[in-house]
Design a protein around this motif. Structure first.
Motif, mmCIF file in Angstrom:
data_model
loop_
_atom_site.group_PDB
_atom_site.id
_atom_site.type_symbol
_atom_site.label_atom_id
_atom_site.label_comp_id
_atom_site.label_asym_id
_atom_site.label_seq_id
_atom_site.Cartn_x
_atom_site.Cartn_y
_atom_site.Cartn_z
ATOM 1 N N HIS A 40 48.002 46.666 41.369
ATOM 2 C CA HIS A 40 49.404 46.558 40.974
ATOM 3 C C HIS A 40 49.600 46.815 39.485
ATOM 4 C CE1 HIS A 40 50.918 45.498 44.870
ATOM 5 N NE2 HIS A 40 49.953 44.613 44.994
ATOM 6 N N ALA A 41 48.654 46.398 38.669
ATOM 7 C CA ALA A 41 48.778 46.619 37.223
ATOM 8 C C ALA A 41 48.741 48.105 36.879
ATOM 9 C CB ALA A 41 47.668 45.880 36.477
ATOM 10 N N MET A 42 47.932 48.878 37.603
ATOM 11 C CA MET A 42 47.782 50.294 37.291
ATOM 12 C C MET A 42 48.726 51.186 38.102
ATOM 13 S SD MET A 42 45.649 50.108 34.889
ATOM 14 C CE MET A 42 45.098 51.763 34.533
ATOM 15 N N GLY A 43 49.415 50.611 39.075
ATOM 16 C CA GLY A 43 50.345 51.396 39.887
ATOM 17 C C GLY A 43 49.691 52.095 41.059
ATOM 18 N N TRP A 44 48.466 51.685 41.412
ATOM 19 C CA TRP A 44 47.807 52.260 42.582
ATOM 20 C C TRP A 44 48.429 51.678 43.843
ATOM 21 C CZ3 TRP A 44 45.457 56.132 40.623
ATOM 22 C CH2 TRP A 44 44.637 56.051 39.505
ATOM 23 N N ARG A 45 48.163 52.302 44.990
ATOM 24 C CA ARG A 45 48.746 51.862 46.261
ATOM 25 C C ARG A 45 47.692 51.363 47.256
ATOM 26 N NH1 ARG A 45 51.230 56.978 45.900
ATOM 27 N NH2 ARG A 45 50.265 57.486 47.864
ATOM 28 N N ASP A 46 46.470 51.130 46.803
ATOM 29 C CA ASP A 46 45.399 50.590 47.646
ATOM 30 C C ASP A 46 45.147 51.464 48.872
ATOM 31 O OD1 ASP A 46 43.335 48.961 48.365
ATOM 32 O OD2 ASP A 46 44.582 47.282 49.006
ATOM 33 N N CYS A 47 45.052 52.775 48.644
ATOM 34 C CA CYS A 47 44.839 53.740 49.724
ATOM 35 C C CYS A 47 43.365 54.114 49.905
ATOM 36 C CB CYS A 47 45.609 55.034 49.429
ATOM 37 S SG CYS A 47 47.365 54.832 49.216
ATOM 38 N N HIS A 48 42.498 53.640 49.022
ATOM 39 C CA HIS A 48 41.112 54.101 49.012
ATOM 40 C C HIS A 48 40.150 52.930 48.826
ATOM 41 C CE1 HIS A 48 42.567 58.239 48.638
ATOM 42 N NE2 HIS A 48 43.415 57.783 47.737
ATOM 43 N N LEU A 49 38.879 53.215 49.023
ATOM 44 C CA LEU A 49 37.840 52.209 48.806
ATOM 45 C C LEU A 49 37.716 51.876 47.323
ATOM 46 C CD1 LEU A 49 35.074 53.625 51.187
ATOM 47 C CD2 LEU A 49 36.566 51.651 51.591
ATOM 48 N N HIS A 50 37.093 50.742 47.055
ATOM 49 C CA HIS A 50 36.899 50.295 45.677
ATOM 50 C C HIS A 50 35.632 49.450 45.595
ATOM 51 C CE1 HIS A 50 38.684 46.787 47.599
ATOM 52 N NE2 HIS A 50 38.033 46.078 46.684
ATOM 53 N N SER A 51 35.170 49.221 44.378
ATOM 54 C CA SER A 51 34.054 48.294 44.160
ATOM 55 C C SER A 51 34.088 47.784 42.724
ATOM 56 C CB SER A 51 32.703 48.948 44.446
ATOM 57 O OG SER A 51 32.423 49.945 43.479
ATOM 58 N N PHE A 52 33.478 46.629 42.539
ATOM 59 C CA PHE A 52 33.262 46.067 41.212
ATOM 60 C C PHE A 52 31.777 46.166 40.907
ATOM 61 C CE2 PHE A 52 37.068 43.794 42.549
ATOM 62 C CZ PHE A 52 37.828 43.754 41.388
ATOM 63 N N GLU A 53 31.443 46.362 39.643
ATOM 64 C CA GLU A 53 30.060 46.238 39.203
ATOM 65 C C GLU A 53 30.025 45.219 38.082
ATOM 66 O OE1 GLU A 53 26.491 48.570 36.946
ATOM 67 O OE2 GLU A 53 27.823 49.776 38.208
ATOM 68 N N ILE A 54 29.274 44.147 38.333
ATOM 69 C CA ILE A 54 29.151 43.062 37.368
ATOM 70 C C ILE A 54 27.672 42.741 37.220
ATOM 71 C CG2 ILE A 54 29.793 40.688 36.796
ATOM 72 C CD1 ILE A 54 32.202 41.065 38.745
ATOM 73 N N ASP A 55 27.165 42.910 36.015
ATOM 74 C CA ASP A 55 25.740 42.652 35.732
ATOM 75 C C ASP A 55 24.820 43.351 36.732
ATOM 76 O OD1 ASP A 55 26.363 41.080 33.499
ATOM 77 O OD2 ASP A 55 26.510 39.261 34.718
ATOM 78 N N ARG A 172 58.038 44.513 34.771
ATOM 79 C CA ARG A 172 57.982 44.955 36.174
ATOM 80 C C ARG A 172 56.592 44.704 36.759
ATOM 81 N NH1 ARG A 172 56.615 49.212 39.327
ATOM 82 N NH2 ARG A 172 57.980 49.684 41.086
ATOM 83 N N VAL A 173 55.550 45.045 35.996
ATOM 84 C CA VAL A 173 54.184 44.808 36.465
ATOM 85 C C VAL A 173 53.944 43.322 36.690
ATOM 86 C CG1 VAL A 173 51.728 44.958 35.863
ATOM 87 C CG2 VAL A 173 53.220 46.929 35.527
ATOM 88 N N GLY A 174 54.416 42.490 35.773
ATOM 89 C CA GLY A 174 54.261 41.032 35.929
ATOM 90 C C GLY A 174 54.920 40.524 37.194
ATOM 91 N N THR A 175 56.107 41.052 37.518
ATOM 92 C CA THR A 175 56.791 40.677 38.755
ATOM 93 C C THR A 175 55.968 41.084 39.973
ATOM 94 O OG1 THR A 175 58.951 40.859 37.676
ATOM 95 C CG2 THR A 175 58.919 40.981 40.094
ATOM 96 N N LEU A 176 55.443 42.294 39.958
ATOM 97 C CA LEU A 176 54.598 42.756 41.076
ATOM 98 C C LEU A 176 53.354 41.876 41.219
ATOM 99 C CD1 LEU A 176 54.776 46.615 40.576
ATOM 100 C CD2 LEU A 176 55.810 45.297 42.430
ATOM 101 N N LEU A 177 52.730 41.527 40.113
ATOM 102 C CA LEU A 177 51.519 40.693 40.167
ATOM 103 C C LEU A 177 51.819 39.334 40.790
ATOM 104 C CD1 LEU A 177 49.856 41.388 36.690
ATOM 105 C CD2 LEU A 177 49.240 42.349 38.915
ATOM 106 N N ARG A 178 52.894 38.712 40.378
ATOM 107 C CA ARG A 178 53.221 37.388 40.919
ATOM 108 C C ARG A 178 53.625 37.464 42.384
ATOM 109 N NH1 ARG A 178 54.846 37.183 35.818
ATOM 110 N NH2 ARG A 178 57.043 37.674 36.231
ATOM 111 N N ARG A 179 54.250 38.563 42.774
ATOM 112 C CA ARG A 179 54.699 38.703 44.162
ATOM 113 C C ARG A 179 53.553 39.013 45.117
ATOM 114 N NH1 ARG A 179 59.378 42.642 44.612
ATOM 115 N NH2 ARG A 179 60.400 40.943 43.527
ATOM 116 N N PHE A 180 52.606 39.848 44.695
ATOM 117 C CA PHE A 180 51.602 40.373 45.635
ATOM 118 C C PHE A 180 50.170 39.911 45.381
ATOM 119 C CE2 PHE A 180 55.027 43.606 45.676
ATOM 120 C CZ PHE A 180 55.424 43.422 46.990
ATOM 121 N N CYS A 181 49.933 39.187 44.326
ATOM 122 C CA CYS A 181 48.547 38.794 44.025
ATOM 123 C C CYS A 181 48.403 37.301 44.116
ATOM 124 C CB CYS A 181 48.144 39.292 42.653
ATOM 125 S SG CYS A 181 48.201 41.101 42.527
#
Length: 181
Positions: A40-55, A172-181
């Motif tokens: 939501h912060a970047m304006g993506w629509r969650d249409c694709h796979l994702h991953s995190f890399e931490i340590d 606007r981004v803050g509103t989206l974050l609170r609504r959907f996250c």
């Protein structure tokens, strides 16, 4: 124990001019919720796979076929894997390969008067989905900036008249974050 809030700077790698966001998220968020924050912060629509890399460890949605070795993001809280000063990465769309650098700028006690998550600041619109990664986005920006470019009208039609790469609205981004996250 009081609720901890993480101040994160999310920067899209490989894109000039820079596209970034500064967000506040509860440390108790799972990586799955952190994924939604980035979306939501970047304006993506969650249409694709994702991953995190931490340590050096990969987190995401477990692959039912077992082809991707990912730890389940639903089982991991942000405050369990990062702290103030930590850097980690989020990759979205394994075709376009959007890499995001995340920096934990600060960790502090939640303000009981504030609502979280929140967006404090940022710069520029996120690239449209399926534009072809950083190289495709640079080509899009070049075509949009030059009315004489051979692809100008085609690209303008593709992204629509309302797309402004310089636009960003933290409220606007803050509103989206609170609504959907």
């Amino acid at each position: 124990m009081p609720r901890q809030i993480f101040q994160l700077r999310i920067s899209l790698a490989g894109v000039r001019p820079p596209v970034w966001r500064r967000v506040l998220v509860p440390g108790g968020y799972t990586l799955d919720r952190m994924h939604r924050v980035v979306q939501h912060a970047m304006g993506w629509r969650d249409c694709h796979l994702h991953s995190f890399e931490i340590d050096g460890r990969q987190y995401g949605e477990p692959d039912p076929d077992g082809e991707l070795s990912l730890h389940d993001e639903l089982d991991v809280r942000l405050d369990a894997v990062v702290g103030k000063g930590s850097r980690f990465h989020y990759t979205y769309d394994f075709g376009d390969w959007w890499e995001h650098d995340l920096l934990v700028e600060d960790v502090f006690t939640a303000d009981p008067e504030e609502r979280y998550p929140a967006c404090l600041d940022g710069e520029r619109a996120g690239p449209p989905e399926d534009v072809g990664g950083p190289a495709g986005y640079q080509a899009l920006l070049a075509a949009l900036a030059d009315p004489g470019h051979t692809e100008h009208h085609l690209m303008r039609d593709w992204v629509g008249d309302t797309f402004d790469p310089a636009a960003f609205d933290a409220t606007r981004v803050g509103t989206l974050l609170r609504r959907f996250c």
